[in-house]
Design a protein around this motif. Structure first.
Motif, PDB file in Angstrom:
ATOM      1  N   LEU A 286     -25.772 -13.570 -69.174  1.00 59.85           N
ATOM      2  CA  LEU A 286     -25.334 -14.947 -69.385  1.00 59.85           C
ATOM      3  C   LEU A 286     -24.955 -15.626 -68.079  1.00 59.85           C
ATOM      4  N   ASP A 287     -25.413 -16.855 -67.909  1.00 67.49           N
ATOM      5  CA  ASP A 287     -25.068 -17.639 -66.731  1.00 67.49           C
ATOM      6  C   ASP A 287     -23.570 -17.879 -66.710  1.00 67.49           C
ATOM      7  N   GLY A 288     -22.910 -17.525 -65.604  1.00 72.05           N
ATOM      8  CA  GLY A 288     -21.470 -17.665 -65.505  1.00 72.05           C
ATOM      9  C   GLY A 288     -20.702 -16.439 -65.953  1.00 72.05           C
ATOM     10  N   ALA A 289     -21.415 -15.332 -66.194  1.00 74.22           N
ATOM     11  CA  ALA A 289     -20.758 -14.097 -66.636  1.00 74.22           C
ATOM     12  C   ALA A 289     -19.673 -13.684 -65.652  1.00 74.22           C
ATOM     13  N   LYS A 290     -18.506 -13.301 -66.168  1.00 74.41           N
ATOM     14  CA  LYS A 290     -17.399 -12.870 -65.315  1.00 74.41           C
ATOM     15  C   LYS A 290     -17.678 -11.512 -64.686  1.00 74.41           C
ATOM     16  N   ASN A 291     -18.416 -10.667 -65.387  1.00 70.03           N
ATOM     17  CA  ASN A 291     -18.728  -9.333 -64.873  1.00 70.03           C
ATOM     18  C   ASN A 291     -20.238  -9.200 -64.739  1.00 70.03           C
ATOM     19  N   GLU A 292     -20.780  -9.827 -63.725  1.00 68.27           N
ATOM     20  CA  GLU A 292     -22.227  -9.833 -63.539  1.00 68.27           C
ATOM     21  C   GLU A 292     -22.758  -8.440 -63.240  1.00 68.27           C
ATOM     22  N   ALA A 293     -22.038  -7.670 -62.421  1.00 66.66           N
ATOM     23  CA  ALA A 293     -22.488  -6.317 -62.096  1.00 66.66           C
ATOM     24  C   ALA A 293     -22.511  -5.448 -63.344  1.00 66.66           C
ATOM     25  N   GLY A 294     -21.470  -5.564 -64.172  1.00 62.64           N
ATOM     26  CA  GLY A 294     -21.431  -4.797 -65.415  1.00 62.64           C
ATOM     27  C   GLY A 294     -22.516  -5.229 -66.374  1.00 62.64           C
ATOM     28  N   GLY A 295     -22.791  -6.536 -66.402  1.00 66.62           N
ATOM     29  CA  GLY A 295     -23.841  -7.043 -67.268  1.00 66.62           C
ATOM     30  C   GLY A 295     -25.201  -6.505 -66.874  1.00 66.62           C
ATOM     31  N   LYS A 296     -25.472  -6.437 -65.585  1.00 66.32           N
ATOM     32  CA  LYS A 296     -26.749  -5.895 -65.118  1.00 66.32           C
ATOM     33  C   LYS A 296     -26.862  -4.414 -65.478  1.00 66.32           C
ATOM     34  N   ALA A 297     -25.760  -3.678 -65.307  1.00 65.77           N
ATOM     35  CA  ALA A 297     -25.774  -2.253 -65.654  1.00 65.77           C
ATOM     36  C   ALA A 297     -26.034  -2.056 -67.149  1.00 65.77           C
ATOM     37  N   LEU A 298     -25.469  -2.960 -67.981  1.00 69.07           N
ATOM     38  CA  LEU A 298     -25.682  -2.853 -69.423  1.00 69.07           C
ATOM     39  C   LEU A 298     -27.128  -3.164 -69.795  1.00 69.07           C
ATOM     40  N   LEU A 299     -27.726  -4.155 -69.155  1.00 65.21           N
ATOM     41  CA  LEU A 299     -29.135  -4.458 -69.417  1.00 65.21           C
ATOM     42  C   LEU A 299     -30.017  -3.266 -69.053  1.00 65.21           C
ATOM     43  N   ASP A 300     -29.710  -2.623 -67.929  1.00 60.19           N
ATOM     44  CA  ASP A 300     -30.454  -1.414 -67.561  1.00 60.19           C
ATOM     45  C   ASP A 300     -30.335  -0.365 -68.668  1.00 60.19           C
ATOM     46  N   PHE A 301     -29.122  -0.226 -69.199  1.00 62.49           N
ATOM     47  CA  PHE A 301     -28.861   0.807 -70.199  1.00 62.49           C
ATOM     48  C   PHE A 301     -29.549   0.514 -71.523  1.00 62.49           C
ATOM     49  N   LEU A 302     -29.663  -0.774 -71.885  1.00 56.69           N
ATOM     50  CA  LEU A 302     -30.275  -1.139 -73.162  1.00 56.69           C
ATOM     51  C   LEU A 302     -31.742  -0.732 -73.250  1.00 56.69           C
ATOM     52  N   ILE A 303     -32.405  -0.578 -72.096  1.00 52.84           N
ATOM     53  CA  ILE A 303     -33.795  -0.133 -72.132  1.00 52.84           C
ATOM     54  C   ILE A 303     -33.933   1.307 -71.645  1.00 52.84           C
ATOM     55  N   SER A 304     -32.797   1.994 -71.499  1.00 55.34           N
ATOM     56  CA  SER A 304     -32.850   3.405 -71.138  1.00 55.34           C
ATOM     57  C   SER A 304     -33.390   4.215 -72.311  1.00 55.34           C
ATOM     58  N   LYS A 305     -33.953   5.356 -72.032  1.00 52.60           N
ATOM     59  CA  LYS A 305     -34.503   6.223 -73.074  1.00 52.60           C
ATOM     60  C   LYS A 305     -33.413   6.604 -74.075  1.00 52.60           C
ATOM     61  N   GLN A 306     -32.220   6.843 -73.586  1.00 55.13           N
ATOM     62  CA  GLN A 306     -31.123   7.262 -74.455  1.00 55.13           C
ATOM     63  C   GLN A 306     -30.772   6.188 -75.476  1.00 55.13           C
ATOM     64  N   PHE A 307     -30.596   4.946 -75.020  1.00 61.25           N
ATOM     65  CA  PHE A 307     -30.249   3.872 -75.941  1.00 61.25           C
ATOM     66  C   PHE A 307     -31.425   3.538 -76.846  1.00 61.25           C
ATOM     67  N   GLN A 308     -32.615   3.519 -76.294  1.00 65.96           N
ATOM     68  CA  GLN A 308     -33.799   3.181 -77.078  1.00 65.96           C
ATOM     69  C   GLN A 308     -34.020   4.167 -78.229  1.00 65.96           C
ATOM     70  N   GLU A 309     -33.729   5.426 -78.009  1.00 68.43           N
ATOM     71  CA  GLU A 309     -33.895   6.416 -79.070  1.00 68.43           C
ATOM     72  C   GLU A 309     -32.742   6.404 -80.060  1.00 68.43           C
ATOM     73  N   ASP A 310     -31.639   5.769 -79.686  1.00 68.99           N
ATOM     74  CA  ASP A 310     -30.487   5.649 -80.586  1.00 68.99           C
ATOM     75  C   ASP A 310     -30.659   4.499 -81.576  1.00 68.99           C
ATOM     76  N   MET A 311     -31.448   3.489 -81.205  1.00 65.55           N
ATOM     77  CA  MET A 311     -31.550   2.268 -82.005  1.00 65.55           C
ATOM     78  C   MET A 311     -32.136   2.439 -83.403  1.00 65.55           C
ATOM     79  N   PRO A 312     -33.230   3.192 -83.564  1.00 62.97           N
ATOM     80  CA  PRO A 312     -33.904   3.167 -84.870  1.00 62.97           C
ATOM     81  C   PRO A 312     -33.008   3.482 -86.065  1.00 62.97           C
ATOM     82  N   LEU A 313     -32.141   4.475 -85.965  1.00 63.54           N
ATOM     83  CA  LEU A 313     -31.314   4.839 -87.111  1.00 63.54           C
ATOM     84  C   LEU A 313     -29.989   4.088 -87.150  1.00 63.54           C
ATOM     85  N   ASN A 314     -29.767   3.198 -86.187  1.00 62.97           N
ATOM     86  CA  ASN A 314     -28.571   2.364 -86.202  1.00 62.97           C
ATOM     87  C   ASN A 314     -28.877   0.914 -86.535  1.00 62.97           C
TER      88      ASN A 314
END
Length: 365
Positions: A286-314
């Protein structure tokens, strides 16, 4: 996916609400080294109500990055998007998750996101990267809106279930289909867009005239259509529903299996794979995010193999990462949609309101 529901699992899976997951193993400094305040150690994910993830997976994110994830749910995706537009420049969180290809251009036109090319994007299917030139959003999952059918009904009637849009117009399926209102429901809108993609802007209205003549029933949202009107669902069996065809998701049959007691060896519902419309869901910084570094790290994680394999059953959606494996429940009971229909986001943005108005005048009024 958005509006009234994301998928069949939304009404069945546990809701997170507004959740702060405790950190585990993180340092006291944020990833950018800019401070150790409580705010800098929390990254806030703004989402629709259908977001769900395993606690263990989000704790792993905390362990890897030092950031604690706070999930702020904001109703359906349309409502959540509206709130972010109203707070543009001073967002309520750092990352927005849940904008799909039916609403994508609206978010981009309003300048809600700061461009960021997520790490690992080279593992993500190219056909889901609809903003690949600017990287304002990152694809996270896909789902297919399709006709579901009650296997028992069609077996008892010795009638083959429909497999295409054209089939739904046949007299054999008169008064069997229930769909959601395209003006108030995400699957309803997706089904409408599927007919636009199939018959074109000059032909979809004629199709809907014929479908109305063949007895299609329209209700406000997925919950009513699937759990009250559809005879193949667990809820429909309780209400003695009489419609064996419903607009739902390709992931609905695995849900019927997962939550049944005892679990059946075969899903009670099937999918007409020739009626599917592909939804792609995105996240953005989000533009104006207070935690831009954390936001970037979270975006990286959302497409990580670990998160991607967690999504289907959740969340009962499909991963976009090509190295992510689907759980057996999906591969055994889910439907594979090889050729879903789709409409370009810019075309949806230009015509969505007119298409919905025309549909409403033809089908609802």
């Amino acid at each position: 996916m958005n509006t009234t529901t994301k998928c069949a699992a939304t009404a069945l899976a546990a809701a997170l609400g507004v959740t702060v997951l405790a950190g585990c193993g993180g340092s006291d400094d944020d990833a950018s080294g800019s401070g150790n305040s409580k705010a800098s150690k929390t990254v806030t994910l703004v989402s629709h109500d259908s977001f769900n993830a395993s606690e263990a997976v989000l704790k792993e994110f905390t362990k890897e990055t030092g950031y604690t994830v706070k999930v702020l749910k904001s109703g359906d995706a349309g409502a959540a998007l509206n709130q972010e537009i109203l707070t543009k420049g001073s967002p309520r969180g750092d990352v927005f998750f849940g904008i799909d290809n039916t609403l994508l251009s609206r978010a981009l036109d309003n300048g809600l996101f700061t461009p960021y090319e997520a790490k690992g994007l080279d593992r993500v299917a190219a056909d889901t990267q609809l903003d690949a030139d600017k990287h304002r959003v990152t694809p996270v999952d896909t789902g297919d809106i399709c006709i579901n059918y009650d296997k028992k009904y069609f077996a008892d009637k010795k009638l083959a279930p429909p497999q295409s849009f054209d089939d739904l117009l046949k007299p054999a399926y008169k008064n069997l289909l229930v769909t959601e209102n395209a003006a108030t429901s995400s699957p309803g809108l997706g089904f409408l867009l599927g007919t636009v993609a199939t018959y074109g802007e000059d032909g979809y209205q004629d199709y809907w005239k014929k479908l109305k003549g063949n007895g299609v029933k329209v209700v406000d949202g997925w919950e009513q259509a699937y759990n009250e009107e559809f005879s193949g669902s667990a809820g429909g069996k309780k209400t003695k529903a009489d419609r064996p065809l419903v607009v739902s998701y390709a992931s609905s049959p695995p849900v019927e299996v997962l939550y049944a007691e005892p679990q059946p060896t075969e899903a009670p519902t099937g999918v007409a794979t020739g009626t599917c419309f592909r939804q792609i869901e995105f996240a953005g910084l989000l533009d104006g995010a207070k935690n831009e570094a954390g936001g970037k790290a979270l975006l990286d994680f959302l497409i990580s193999k670990q998160f991607q394999e967690d999504m289907p059953l959740n969340m009962f959606v499909n991963p976009v990462a090509e190295d992510a494996e689907l759980p057996e429940l999906f591969t055994k009971f889910g439907a594979t949609v090889d050729k879903p229909t789709t409409v370009a986001p810019e075309k949806i943005a230009k015509n969505r309101e007119q298409w919905v108005r025309s549909w409403s005048s033809l089908v609802v009024k």
